[in-house]
Design an enzyme around this catalytic site. Structure first.
Site, PDB file in Angstrom:
ATOM      1  CE1 TYR A  33     -15.594  11.508 -16.317  1.00  0.00           C
ATOM      2  CE2 TYR A  33     -15.254  11.481 -13.949  1.00  0.00           C
ATOM      3  CZ  TYR A  33     -15.547  10.819 -15.132  1.00  0.00           C
ATOM      4  OH  TYR A  33     -15.792   9.473 -15.093  1.00  0.00           O
ATOM      5  CE  LYS A  86     -11.832   7.695 -18.606  1.00  0.00           C
ATOM      6  NZ  LYS A  86     -12.143   8.955 -17.941  1.00  0.00           N
ATOM      7  CG  ASP A 141      -8.933  15.827 -15.257  1.00  0.00           C
ATOM      8  OD1 ASP A 141      -8.257  15.221 -16.104  1.00  0.00           O
ATOM      9  OD2 ASP A 141      -9.949  15.346 -14.721  1.00  0.00           O
ATOM     10  NE  ARG A 182      -2.993   0.428   3.248  1.00  0.00           N
ATOM     11  CZ  ARG A 182      -2.329   0.540   4.408  1.00  0.00           C
ATOM     12  NH1 ARG A 182      -1.559   1.599   4.631  1.00  0.00           N
ATOM     13  NH2 ARG A 182      -2.420  -0.392   5.327  1.00  0.00           N
TER      14      ARG A 182
END
Ligand SMILES: *Cc1c(COP(=O)(O)O)cnc(C)c1O
Length: 389
Positions: free
Chosen positions: A102, A199, A174, A49
């Site tokens: 978004y 993406k 972004d 982690r």
């Protein structure tokens, strides 16, 4: 930081770094935990982690591509956005975000603001008056998304960063729609860059992932601490696949752009095509800014159908090389109807206010042969034209 070109960084990061067998491609480390050399002596990695060699290699490549001091690879783009606001904002702090950001970002900011975690104000960032009024409220963070989804609105990153800096606000961009190959917000003054690597960066529509890149070493360390604290880090296998996708990012972006330019030229000849939204068009608002701050116009484009709802439905149904699906940036071409798909959570009034019409379609142009894509669009327009308007 090397002085290599972006395509070279994408291809070569981690190549031949294996010290055990001199494997050319870096191996994947699927372990969750690591042995301590002895009691009281910390290993380089202790638990996946907090750190994992495969994930760290992807983070290193993405930090270098964006020109940042460090990066945190998260389990999806939304987790990267949530990580930043978790680490940065407290009750009383304000984030100023675009009114057409978004949908998931809008929901996250709104929901957390309603809970009292911080405050949010959505503004039209292409309106200088609205931006000036929002900055006068001394926000802690300004959120930017350019080009925007689905209307490809352009925000002047350098200008907004300079104005934000005057009031002591940090800026996060972004950069999902363009990737670091076509736009580098940190060089324009931003403090953070976020990607949904789902993406273009992974580029094959088979992994969910995200990254948060920080310009300063200090912020990168702070964010890495928070990512471990809230458990936002990504899985090693996803990081491995994303690094594999990243290798071809530069040539993929070039082909995505070439294909979309051909499709754009074709769309301009079609009677059933109304308004087209793409930053390459001289009439597109922000075209001049895009020319300056982008190294290309990207491969996302939207257009309105100049016909009936029945014609729109026929057009979408008859396509065979464009899958009707959300998401973007994969090798395969996609078509999306924002009003009923990606933006369906917005009320009709909110959609109208954002300039989003029910006749709008959005294309994510893929890497098929453009002649096939154009032939497919042509036959679907033909069938739509045969339907009564
Ligand atoms: C998809 C997307 C996100 C969210 O990323 P996920 O990986 O789906 O969590 C954020 N911003 C933009 C611009 C996106 O397209």
């Amino acid at each position: 930081m090397s002085d290599k070109k972006l395509a070279t960084v994408a291809v070569r990061t981690g190549i031949e770094s294996d010290t055990q067998f001199n494997a050319v491609v870096p191996p994947i480390y699927l372990t969750s935990t690591y042995g301590f050399p002895q009691l009281g002596e910390l290993p380089q990695y202790d638990y996946s982690r907090s750190g994992n060699p495969t994930r760290n290699m992807l983070a290193e490549a993405l930090a270098e591509l964006e020109g940042g001091a460090g990066a945190i690879v998260t389990n999806c783009g939304t987790a990267a956005i949530n990580l930043l606001v978790s680490a940065l904002l407290g009750p009383g702090d304000l984030v100023v975000a675009p009114h057409d950001c978004y949908g998931g970002t809008y929901r996250l900011f709104n929901t957390r603001a309603e809970k009292g975690d911080f405050q949010v104000r959505f503004v039209d960032q292409t309106n200088p008056q609205a931006v000036a009024e929002a900055l006068a409220l001394k926000p802690k963070l300004v959120w930017v998304e350019t080009p925007s989804n689905p209307l490809l609105r352009i925000v002047d990153i350098a200008e907004l960063c300079a104005a934000a800096d005057k009031v002591g606000a940090l800026v996060a961009v972004d950069n999902t729609f363009l990737s670091p190959i076509l736009q580098q917000p940190l060089a324009l003054g931003a403090n953070f860059v976020v990607h949904s690597t789902t993406k273009y960066i992974n580029g094959h529509s088979d992994v969910l992932g995200g990254v948060l890149v920080a310009k300063s070493e200090e912020q990168a360390e702070h964010l890495a601490w928070w990512a471990n604290c809230i458990g936002a880090t990504g899985a090693p296998f996803d990081a491995y696949l994303t690094l594999r996708g990243l290798r071809t990012l530069a040539p993929r972006m070039r082909m995505h752009e070439e294909n979309s330019a051909q499709i754009l030229a074709f769309l301009q000849t079609q009677p059933l095509v109304g308004q087209i939204y793409h930053p390459s068009q001289p009439s597109h608002p922000g075209h001049e800014i895009a020319l300056q701050q982008q190294k290309g116009f990207g491969a996302m484009l939207s257009f309105e159908i100049a016909g009936s709802q029945a014609q729109l439905e026929t057009f979408v149904r008859e396509l065979t090389c464009f899958s009707l699906a959300e998401s973007l940036g994969g090798t395969e071409s996609l078509i999306c109807h924002p009003a009923s798909m990606t933006h369906r959570a917005m009320s009709d009034e909110a959609q109208a206010a954002a300039g989003l019409k029910p006749s709008l379609l959005r294309l994510s142009v893929g890497l098929e042969d453009p002649a096939d894509l154009i032939a497919d669009l042509a036959q679907a327009f033909q069938k739509a034209a045969e339907v009564a308007a």
